[in-house]
Write a protein that holds these residues in place. Structure first.
Motif, short mmCIF file in Angstrom:
data_model
loop_
_atom_site.label_atom_id
_atom_site.label_comp_id
_atom_site.label_asym_id
_atom_site.label_seq_id
_atom_site.Cartn_x
_atom_site.Cartn_y
_atom_site.Cartn_z
N PRO A 36 -1.88 7.02 10.20
CA PRO A 36 -0.57 7.44 10.69
C PRO A 36 -0.36 8.94 10.59
O PRO A 36 0.35 9.54 11.41
CB PRO A 36 0.42 6.68 9.79
N GLU A 55 3.79 3.31 3.43
CA GLU A 55 3.20 2.24 4.25
C GLU A 55 2.06 1.68 3.42
O GLU A 55 1.12 2.38 3.07
CB GLU A 55 2.68 2.82 5.57
N PHE A 76 2.60 0.77 13.86
CA PHE A 76 1.37 -0.01 13.86
C PHE A 76 1.40 -1.08 14.94
O PHE A 76 2.44 -1.31 15.57
CB PHE A 76 1.15 -0.66 12.47
N SER A 104 -2.30 0.60 11.43
CA SER A 104 -1.60 1.79 11.90
C SER A 104 -2.33 2.37 13.10
O SER A 104 -3.56 2.38 13.15
CB SER A 104 -1.56 2.86 10.80
#
Length: 239
Positions: free
Chosen positions: A126, A236, A40, A59
């Motif tokens: 992501p 995440e 990120f 991200s």
């Protein structure tokens, strides 16, 4: 290690859904912005006097392509100072202060088991980066399942792109599931029932979770209850 702050120029903005926007940011002082898919950047936004209240992390939604431009996909949060600023004040040509790449939410060197990408909302960012990277570099894998939970079809991000990726990337499966839409022919309900159903045989798998805390907490609980190990869960957290 001192983190470098860069000045990024917003080159393009596109509305993705009614409350999400895609921002392309170029970093002119770098020839290329190198990062690992899943990492990120942190933006320093002029929304508070205290540094730690000005920083917002997102991200990277694009995959590393050797250029100095990245894409972020951002949801407008009700009462969120950061996203409100980005939606109201930032235009094509605006400057943003950012640093990165940061984070360890990345894939291992070799993919030895099936991979389950589990996300809601902008948590797909992501996984979009990782999926394109795996395809572009022809990295051997044992099956990749992208489980994307949303309320309505209009909230699905990158849906057409992910369907095209599924057609062109052997072993990649895109499984959107909607919790509120009646007239939907795909999977209905929440993402959790999908991986539970797919992994009834408890075969080896690794899980990557990205999204809001409630979804991640529930997924972790359910995956552990299925008999998987904590080491097989990578996360995440947003917000």
């Amino acid at each position: 290690m001192v983190e470098n702050w860069y000045t990024g120029i917003v080159t393009k903005i596109v509305d993705a859904t009614h409350n999400t926007r895609r921002f392309w940011i170029k970093i002119p002082e770098l020839e290329r912005f190198d990062f690992k898919p899943g990492q990120f950047v942190t933006l320093d936004l002029p929304i508070h006097e205290k540094k730690n209240k000005r920083w917002r992390s997102y991200s990277i939604a694009s995959h590393p392509d050797g250029s100095n431009e990245i894409e972020l996909v951002i949801v407008l949060l009700e009462g969120g100072a950061g996203s409100t600023y980005l939606f109201n004040e930032i235009r094509e040509g605006s400057e943003l202060t950012l640093r990165g790449p940061l984070g360890v939410f990345v894939l291992p060197e070799t993919l030895e088991t099936e991979i389950f990408f589990i996300c809601t909302g902008t948590g797909i960012a992501p996984f979009r980066a990782m999926s394109h990277y795996l395809k572009n570099h022809a990295i051997p894998h044992n099956g990749i399942h992208l489980l994307f939970g949303s309320r309505y079809e209009k909230d699905l991000l990158y849906a057409d792109e992910m369907r095209q990726l599924e057609q062109s990337f052997p072993g990649f499966h895109y499984i959107p599931t909607l919790s509120r839409q009646e007239d939907w022919n795909g999977r209905k309900g929440y993402v959790h029932s999908i991986y539970e159903e797919m992994l009834q045989d408890k075969r080896p798998a690794n899980f990557y979770l990205c999204g809001w805390k409630n979804m991640i907490d529930e997924a972790k609980q359910r995956i552990l209850a299925m008999g998987y190990d904590r080491k097989q869960i990578h996360q995440e957290l947003y917000g």
